[in-house]
Design a protein around this motif. Structure first.
Motif, PDB file in Angstrom:
ATOM      1  N   GLY A 223      47.667  11.609 -40.959  1.00 47.59           N
ATOM      2  CA  GLY A 223      46.254  11.291 -41.179  1.00 47.59           C
ATOM      3  C   GLY A 223      45.799  11.667 -42.573  1.00 47.59           C
ATOM      4  N   ILE A 224      46.256  12.808 -43.040  1.00 48.79           N
ATOM      5  CA  ILE A 224      45.905  13.231 -44.405  1.00 48.79           C
ATOM      6  C   ILE A 224      46.516  12.281 -45.426  1.00 48.79           C
ATOM      7  CG2 ILE A 224      46.274  15.049 -46.123  1.00 48.79           C
ATOM      8  CD1 ILE A 224      45.977  17.062 -43.821  1.00 48.79           C
ATOM      9  N   ALA A 225      47.771  11.890 -45.214  1.00 44.46           N
ATOM     10  CA  ALA A 225      48.424  10.947 -46.129  1.00 44.46           C
ATOM     11  C   ALA A 225      47.699   9.607 -46.134  1.00 44.46           C
ATOM     12  CB  ALA A 225      49.884  10.766 -45.738  1.00 44.46           C
ATOM     13  N   ALA A 226      47.282   9.149 -44.970  1.00 44.97           N
ATOM     14  CA  ALA A 226      46.551   7.883 -44.892  1.00 44.97           C
ATOM     15  C   ALA A 226      45.191   7.990 -45.577  1.00 44.97           C
ATOM     16  CB  ALA A 226      46.389   7.460 -43.439  1.00 44.97           C
ATOM     17  N   GLY A 227      44.538   9.143 -45.446  1.00 44.50           N
ATOM     18  CA  GLY A 227      43.252   9.345 -46.119  1.00 44.50           C
ATOM     19  C   GLY A 227      43.394   9.351 -47.630  1.00 44.50           C
TER      20      GLY A 227
END
Length: 64
Positions: A38-42
């Motif tokens: 999720g952090i990478a996608a953000g």
């Protein structure tokens, strides 16, 4: 109209790298946690926004 080639190339690079990061963080099982994905996608979404902004403001005049 003059185009700032550095903005176009850097914006395009950001768009490509961010798109790859989004595609890799989603459907594949890479052994990373959902939070890290999720952090990478953000971060990738912010990179895509920055890349689009750079490409959109690369010419003189009003940006699109």
């Amino acid at each position: 109209m003059a185009t700032d080639k550095r903005k176009v190339w850097f914006g395009a690079l950001l768009l490509v790298v961010s798109s790859i990061l989004i595609f890799v963080s989603g459907p594949f099982s890479l052994g990373i946690s959902a939070t890290a994905a999720g952090i990478a996608a953000g971060v990738a979404a912010l990179g895509m926004a920055a890349g689009a902004l750079l490409v959109g403001t690369s010419e003189d005049g009003r940006p699109v």
